[in-house]
Design a protein around this motif. Structure first.
Motif, PDB file in Angstrom:
ATOM      1  N   LYS A   1       7.732   1.698   9.927  1.00  0.00           N
ATOM      2  CA  LYS A   1       7.912   0.394   9.061  1.00  0.00           C
ATOM      3  C   LYS A   1       6.737  -0.071   8.232  1.00  0.00           C
ATOM      4  CE  LYS A   1      12.020   0.767  10.724  1.00  0.00           C
ATOM      5  NZ  LYS A   1      13.086   1.717  10.036  1.00  0.00           N
ATOM      6  N   LEU A   2       5.851   0.731   8.141  1.00  0.00           N
ATOM      7  CA  LEU A   2       4.501   0.600   7.208  1.00  0.00           C
ATOM      8  C   LEU A   2       4.627   1.545   6.056  1.00  0.00           C
ATOM      9  CD1 LEU A   2       1.880   0.629   9.913  1.00  0.00           C
ATOM     10  CD2 LEU A   2       2.547  -1.188   8.653  1.00  0.00           C
ATOM     11  N   ASN A   3       4.372   0.769   4.724  1.00  0.00           N
ATOM     12  CA  ASN A   3       4.430   1.192   3.718  1.00  0.00           C
ATOM     13  C   ASN A   3       3.077   1.779   2.894  1.00  0.00           C
ATOM     14  OD1 ASN A   3       5.808   2.093   1.079  1.00  0.00           O
ATOM     15  ND2 ASN A   3       4.707   0.354   0.318  1.00  0.00           N
ATOM     16  N   LEU A   4       2.842   2.652   2.780  1.00  0.00           N
ATOM     17  CA  LEU A   4       1.651   3.146   1.910  1.00  0.00           C
ATOM     18  C   LEU A   4       1.455   2.355   0.722  1.00  0.00           C
ATOM     19  CD1 LEU A   4      -0.979   5.177   2.188  1.00  0.00           C
ATOM     20  CD2 LEU A   4       0.408   6.937   1.075  1.00  0.00           C
ATOM     21  N   SER A   5       0.420   1.723   0.464  1.00  0.00           N
ATOM     22  CA  SER A   5       0.380   1.009  -0.644  1.00  0.00           C
ATOM     23  C   SER A   5      -0.979   1.081  -1.432  1.00  0.00           C
ATOM     24  CB  SER A   5       0.465  -0.553  -0.356  1.00  0.00           C
ATOM     25  OG  SER A   5      -0.598  -0.949   0.657  1.00  0.00           O
ATOM     26  N   GLN A   6      -2.053   1.920  -0.759  1.00  0.00           N
ATOM     27  CA  GLN A   6      -3.098   2.156  -1.750  1.00  0.00           C
ATOM     28  C   GLN A   6      -3.657   3.330  -0.875  1.00  0.00           C
ATOM     29  OE1 GLN A   6      -5.839  -0.537  -3.777  1.00  0.00           O
ATOM     30  NE2 GLN A   6      -5.169  -2.163  -2.627  1.00  0.00           N
ATOM     31  N   ILE A   7      -4.099   4.302  -1.851  1.00  0.00           N
ATOM     32  CA  ILE A   7      -5.138   5.468  -1.181  1.00  0.00           C
ATOM     33  C   ILE A   7      -6.131   5.908  -2.199  1.00  0.00           C
ATOM     34  CG2 ILE A   7      -3.097   7.030  -2.328  1.00  0.00           C
ATOM     35  CD1 ILE A   7      -3.676   8.623   0.495  1.00  0.00           C
ATOM     36  N   GLN A   8      -7.224   6.173  -1.336  1.00  0.00           N
ATOM     37  CA  GLN A   8      -8.213   6.763  -2.140  1.00  0.00           C
ATOM     38  C   GLN A   8      -8.983   7.910  -1.428  1.00  0.00           C
ATOM     39  OE1 GLN A   8     -11.771   4.055  -2.710  1.00  0.00           O
ATOM     40  NE2 GLN A   8     -12.096   4.905  -4.783  1.00  0.00           N
TER      41      GLN A   8
ATOM     42  N   ILE B   1      -7.124   4.175   3.258  1.00  0.00           N
ATOM     43  CA  ILE B   1      -5.784   3.723   3.044  1.00  0.00           C
ATOM     44  C   ILE B   1      -5.246   2.467   3.546  1.00  0.00           C
ATOM     45  CG2 ILE B   1      -3.553   4.394   4.541  1.00  0.00           C
ATOM     46  CD1 ILE B   1      -4.303   7.194   4.773  1.00  0.00           C
ATOM     47  N   GLU B   2      -4.760   1.873   2.635  1.00  0.00           N
ATOM     48  CA  GLU B   2      -3.985   0.435   2.835  1.00  0.00           C
ATOM     49  C   GLU B   2      -2.505   1.062   3.118  1.00  0.00           C
ATOM     50  OE1 GLU B   2      -4.309  -3.494   0.384  1.00  0.00           O
ATOM     51  OE2 GLU B   2      -2.718  -2.204  -0.231  1.00  0.00           O
ATOM     52  N   ALA B   3      -1.923   0.080   4.188  1.00  0.00           N
ATOM     53  CA  ALA B   3      -0.464   0.358   4.306  1.00  0.00           C
ATOM     54  C   ALA B   3      -0.055  -1.086   4.711  1.00  0.00           C
ATOM     55  CB  ALA B   3      -0.285   1.276   5.655  1.00  0.00           C
ATOM     56  N   ARG B   4       1.154  -1.590   4.292  1.00  0.00           N
ATOM     57  CA  ARG B   4       1.563  -2.844   4.537  1.00  0.00           C
ATOM     58  C   ARG B   4       2.861  -2.848   5.340  1.00  0.00           C
ATOM     59  NH1 ARG B   4       0.893  -6.434  -1.393  1.00  0.00           N
ATOM     60  NH2 ARG B   4      -1.049  -5.494  -1.744  1.00  0.00           N
ATOM     61  N   LYS B   5       2.930  -3.855   6.243  1.00  0.00           N
ATOM     62  CA  LYS B   5       4.142  -3.892   7.107  1.00  0.00           C
ATOM     63  C   LYS B   5       5.324  -4.626   6.300  1.00  0.00           C
ATOM     64  CE  LYS B   5       5.680  -5.625  11.696  1.00  0.00           C
ATOM     65  NZ  LYS B   5       5.243  -6.218  12.799  1.00  0.00           N
TER      66      LYS B   5
ATOM     67  N   CYS C   1       2.844   2.502  -4.277  1.00  0.00           N
ATOM     68  CA  CYS C   1       1.595   3.006  -4.150  1.00  0.00           C
ATOM     69  C   CYS C   1       0.673   3.122  -5.125  1.00  0.00           C
ATOM     70  CB  CYS C   1       1.769   4.283  -3.107  1.00  0.00           C
ATOM     71  SG  CYS C   1       0.142   4.874  -2.395  1.00  0.00           S
ATOM     72  N   ALA C   2      -0.571   2.846  -4.956  1.00  0.00           N
ATOM     73  CA  ALA C   2      -1.456   2.795  -5.839  1.00  0.00           C
ATOM     74  C   ALA C   2      -2.442   4.166  -5.451  1.00  0.00           C
ATOM     75  CB  ALA C   2      -2.265   1.600  -6.115  1.00  0.00           C
ATOM     76  N   PHE C   3      -2.623   4.832  -6.404  1.00  0.00           N
ATOM     77  CA  PHE C   3      -3.600   6.046  -6.008  1.00  0.00           C
ATOM     78  C   PHE C   3      -5.020   5.580  -6.849  1.00  0.00           C
ATOM     79  CE2 PHE C   3       0.305   8.218  -4.974  1.00  0.00           C
ATOM     80  CZ  PHE C   3       0.050   8.850  -4.211  1.00  0.00           C
ATOM     81  N   LEU C   4      -5.983   5.577  -6.117  1.00  0.00           N
ATOM     82  CA  LEU C   4      -7.145   4.977  -6.585  1.00  0.00           C
ATOM     83  C   LEU C   4      -7.865   6.123  -7.306  1.00  0.00           C
ATOM     84  CD1 LEU C   4      -8.193   2.054  -4.467  1.00  0.00           C
ATOM     85  CD2 LEU C   4      -6.613   2.054  -6.347  1.00  0.00           C
ATOM     86  N   ALA C   5      -8.850   6.122  -7.992  1.00  0.00           N
ATOM     87  CA  ALA C   5      -9.742   7.004  -8.449  1.00  0.00           C
ATOM     88  C   ALA C   5     -10.539   7.549  -7.441  1.00  0.00           C
ATOM     89  CB  ALA C   5     -10.640   6.682  -9.793  1.00  0.00           C
ATOM     90  N   PRO C   6     -10.774   8.927  -7.360  1.00  0.00           N
ATOM     91  CA  PRO C   6     -11.521   9.288  -6.181  1.00  0.00           C
ATOM     92  C   PRO C   6     -13.037   8.792  -6.021  1.00  0.00           C
ATOM     93  CG  PRO C   6     -10.357  11.129  -7.779  1.00  0.00           C
ATOM     94  CD  PRO C   6     -10.308   9.990  -8.254  1.00  0.00           C
ATOM     95  N   PHE C   7     -13.396   8.967  -5.019  1.00  0.00           N
ATOM     96  CA  PHE C   7     -14.968   8.509  -4.443  1.00  0.00           C
ATOM     97  C   PHE C   7     -15.518   9.757  -4.248  1.00  0.00           C
ATOM     98  CE2 PHE C   7     -18.401   7.100  -2.407  1.00  0.00           C
ATOM     99  CZ  PHE C   7     -18.551   5.722  -2.662  1.00  0.00           C
ATOM    100  N   CYS C   8     -16.253  10.026  -5.048  1.00  0.00           N
ATOM    101  CA  CYS C   8     -17.462  11.259  -5.087  1.00  0.00           C
ATOM    102  C   CYS C   8     -18.810  10.844  -4.510  1.00  0.00           C
ATOM    103  CB  CYS C   8     -17.541  12.193  -6.339  1.00  0.00           C
ATOM    104  SG  CYS C   8     -16.189  12.386  -6.854  1.00  0.00           S
ATOM    105  N   MET C   9     -19.303  11.278  -3.476  1.00  0.00           N
ATOM    106  CA  MET C   9     -20.438  10.900  -2.806  1.00  0.00           C
ATOM    107  C   MET C   9     -21.659  11.267  -3.636  1.00  0.00           C
ATOM    108  SD  MET C   9     -19.437  11.006   1.323  1.00  0.00           S
ATOM    109  CE  MET C   9     -20.856  10.161   1.742  1.00  0.00           C
ATOM    110  N   TYR C  10     -21.533  12.575  -4.114  1.00  0.00           N
ATOM    111  CA  TYR C  10     -22.888  13.036  -4.702  1.00  0.00           C
ATOM    112  C   TYR C  10     -22.245  13.672  -6.130  1.00  0.00           C
ATOM    113  CZ  TYR C  10     -25.076  13.144  -0.124  1.00  0.00           C
ATOM    114  OH  TYR C  10     -25.506  12.726   1.182  1.00  0.00           O
TER     115      TYR C  10
END
Length: 232
Positions: free
Chosen positions: A168-175, A190-194, A200-209
Motif C-alpha cells: 500500500k505504498l504509491n510510487l510518487s517520485q523517481i530519479q 525513490i519517494e513513495a507515499r503510504k 508518479c513524477a519522473f524527474l530529470a536524470p542525475f548524471c555524475m560526470y
C-alpha cells in the motif's frame, strides 16, 4: 550551515556517494514531523537533514551496536539532537508512527563479491534485509500519507514497484542516477507515499560526470555539503 564532522570506522562500511545523492534528493522535499533514518550507519543522512531542517524529530536506527555508538558520537559532536535505537528493522515495534522514513538499504545480490568484514556485508547485501521485508516494515512504521525515501539498484525497478504496491505504498517520485549521460542507470532515488493515489513524477536524470569531469549537478550537490570525515 556550519561544517559537520563525521567520525567513521577506518575498517568497515563507510558512507559513499549513494548516501550523499539520497540526502540531496530528500532535502529538496518538504520535511516535517518525525523522521527515521533506517540503517543509519554513522548517521550521516539523518544528521545532515537535521542540520538543514532543525525542526524535524530525528530517530537513527541500526542493527549494529558499533554503528549506533558512532551515530551517537556524531550527533553529540555536531550538537544535533537525535534518538538512537539499536534494533533489527524487521523486528522494530514503533511506539509512534513516522512522517518520513529515509534509508540506504542493503541491495547487493548474493552473487556480488562479499567482504571479509561482516559489518560491510550487513550494510550491503540483501540477505540481511530483503527488499520485501524493508518495504513491508516501512509501510507498518509510516503514518497514513507518510513518505518513504530510499535508493536502490536500478535493475530492481520492477520488483520495487511490485513490493510498493503489495504494501500500500504509491510510487510518487523517481530519479535515475547515471555515471554519465551515455551510461545506463545504476541507481534509483525513490519517494513513495503510504495510502496515496498521487501520480508518479519522473524527474530529470542525475548524471555524475560530464566529459570525464564532475557534472554541474554533482558540483552543485557538493557545494551544498560541508562535511569533514575522521577515521577511527
Amino acid at each position: 550551515m556550519q561544517e559537520l564532522v563525521f567520525s567513521q570506522f577506518k575498517q568497515g562500511y563507510r558512507y559513499n556517494s549513494d548516501s550523499l545523492l539520497l540526502f540531496d534528493f530528500v532535502l529538496k522535499q518538504k520535511l516535517k514531523g518525525r523522521l527515521l533514518d533506517m540503517g543509519c550507519g554513522c548517521g550521516i543522512i539523518g544528521l545532515m537533514l537535521k542540520a538543514f531542517v532543525p525542526q524535524i524529530k530525528l530517530v537513527l536506527l541500526d542493527i549494529v551496536e558499533q554503528n549506533c555508538a558512532l551515530a551517537r558520537k556524531n550527533a553529540d559532536q555536531n550538537e544535533l539532537e537525535a534518538e538512537v535505537l539499536c534494533v533489527d528493522f524487521k523486528e522494530f515495534m514503533q511506539r509512534q508512527a513516522f512522517d518520513i522514513i529515509v534509508s540506504n538499504p542493503p541491495f547487493y545480490s548474493l552473487k556480488a563479491m562479499r567482504s571479509q568484514d561482516e559489518h560491510k556485508n550487513m550494510a550491503k547485501f540483501q540477505d540481511s534485509l530483503s527488499l520485501k521485508d524493508f518495504i513491508h516494515q516501512a509501510s507498518l512504521a509510516l503514518k497514513p500519507q507518510g513518505k518513504l525515501y530510499f535508493c536502490y539498484e536500478a535493475l530492481a525497478l520492477a520488483k520495487i514497484v511490485q513490493c510498493l504496491s503489495e504494501f500500500k505504498l504509491n510510487l510518487s517520485q523517481i530519479q535515475s542516477v547515471h555515471k554519465s549521460k551515455d551510461d545506463k542507470a545504476r541507481l534509483l532515488l525513490i519517494e513513495a507515499r503510504k495510502s496515496s493515489k498521487a501520480p508518479c513524477a519522473f524527474l530529470a536524470p542525475f548524471c555524475m560526470y560530464e566529459n570525464g569531469i564532475l557534472s554541474p549537478q554533482m558540483k552543485a550537490l557538493q557545494a551544498n555539503i560541508r562535511i569533514k570525515s575522521n577515521d577511527i
